[in-house]
Design a protein around this motif. Structure first.
Motif: not given
Ligand SMILES: NC(=O)c1ccc[n+]([C@@H]2O[C@H](COP(=O)([O-])OP(=O)(O)OC[C@H]3O[C@@H](n4cnc5c(N)ncnc54)[C@H](OP(=O)(O)O)[C@@H]3O)[C@@H](O)[C@H]2O)c1
Length: 244
Positions: A112, A115-116, A135, A156, A160
């Motif tokens: 998470y 990824q962010v 995802s 996530l 997105c």
């Protein structure tokens, strides 16, 4: 996609990802590729396959996703990036994560937080082209059997959806993949779930979506969308017993 976007650098985050490698194979022809990963030796095999598939050049960069500060300089040095495949991730050890907060935090960090962080830098630095994010059906409704991983995918996925709306009207598109069970390194040793797919099928679906030139969220396989709708209706006392 405009012609500049098609000629820019392809950046694969998670150099040895089964799914990421398949996506890169389909998009690398004539392009400079940067493989960002932790294991240079294992990335060599990926580099060879991409060169065979027509990549102009392939270079490896050391990349630890949890080192958030490293993302921006690494991505800027790779550029101008016009295709980014955010394919790093861990399934983690759910059982261990239930009593060892370090494992829970490791999964949350890689799947998470990092990824962010990566998606934010990419959306800020890329002008055109596409970003692929991964995802999962696991995030659609968290299961008792893998709620740590599932919760990161839920977060996530929500991120997105918002990012795709923010990019609407620009030349940069976000393709959000929602695969089910993918037979590969991440699921090695596990019994394939119904509607399992292979990394190549995931790659075919997301590359086709990118070719349509707009942001999209893609269930893989497509019929998974029906299962997902049913999943929301299952009463909690039953849902609680769903396998991983
Ligand atoms: N496989 C599935 O069933 C499935 C289903 C739905 C969604 N997804 C998602 O799709 C994406 C790609 O999955 P995949 O099947 O291609 O997985 P994979 O083959 O296991 O690849 C995962 C990649 O992430 C890298 N990675 C893990 N931790 C990292 C870290 N801290 N820093 C840098 N790199 C790190 C791994 O590098 P190392 O080799 O160095 O560990 C590897 O390159 C993931 O987000 C996954 O959650 C997978």
């Amino acid at each position: 996609m405009n012609s500049n976007a098609r000629n820019g650098t392809l950046l694969l985050l998670g150099a040895t990802s089964d799914i990421g490698g398949e996506v890169a194979m389909r998009m690398c022809r004539g392009r400079n590729v940067v493989l960002a990963g932790r294991d240079r030796e294992r990335a060599e095999g990926v580099a060879k396959r991409l060169l065979d598939a027509g990549a102009a050049t392939v270079r490896f960069e050391q990349f630890e996703a949890a080192d958030l500060e490293s993302h921006r300089p690494l991505f800027e040095a790779a550029g101008p990036v016009t295709t980014a495949i955010v394919a790093f991730g861990v399934l983690g050890d759910q059982e261990r994560a239930e009593s060892d907060e370090r494992e829970a935090a490791r999964i949350a960090t890689v799947d998470y937080l990092a990824q962010v962080n990566a998606l934010t830098v990419l959306a800020d630095t890329m002008e055109a082209g596409e970003i692929f994010a991964f995802s999962s059906i696991a995030g659609w409704r968290a299961r008792r059997a893998n709620y740590v991983y599932g919760s990161t995918k839920a977060g996530l996925d929500a991120f997105c959806q918002g990012l795709a709306d923010r990019l609407h009207g620009t030349e940069l598109n976000l393709i959000t993949a929602r695969p089910g069970f993918v037979i590969g390194s991440m699921t090695e040793g596990m019994t394939p779930a119904p509607m399992s797919v292979r990394p190549a099928e995931v790659a075919d679906a997301v590359v086709a979506a990118a070719g349509r030139g707009r942001s999209a969220t893609v269930w893989i396989p497509r019929q998974l969308a029906v299962l997902a709708a049913v999943m929301k209706l299952v009463p909690r006392p039953v849902w609680r017993h769903m396998p991983r």
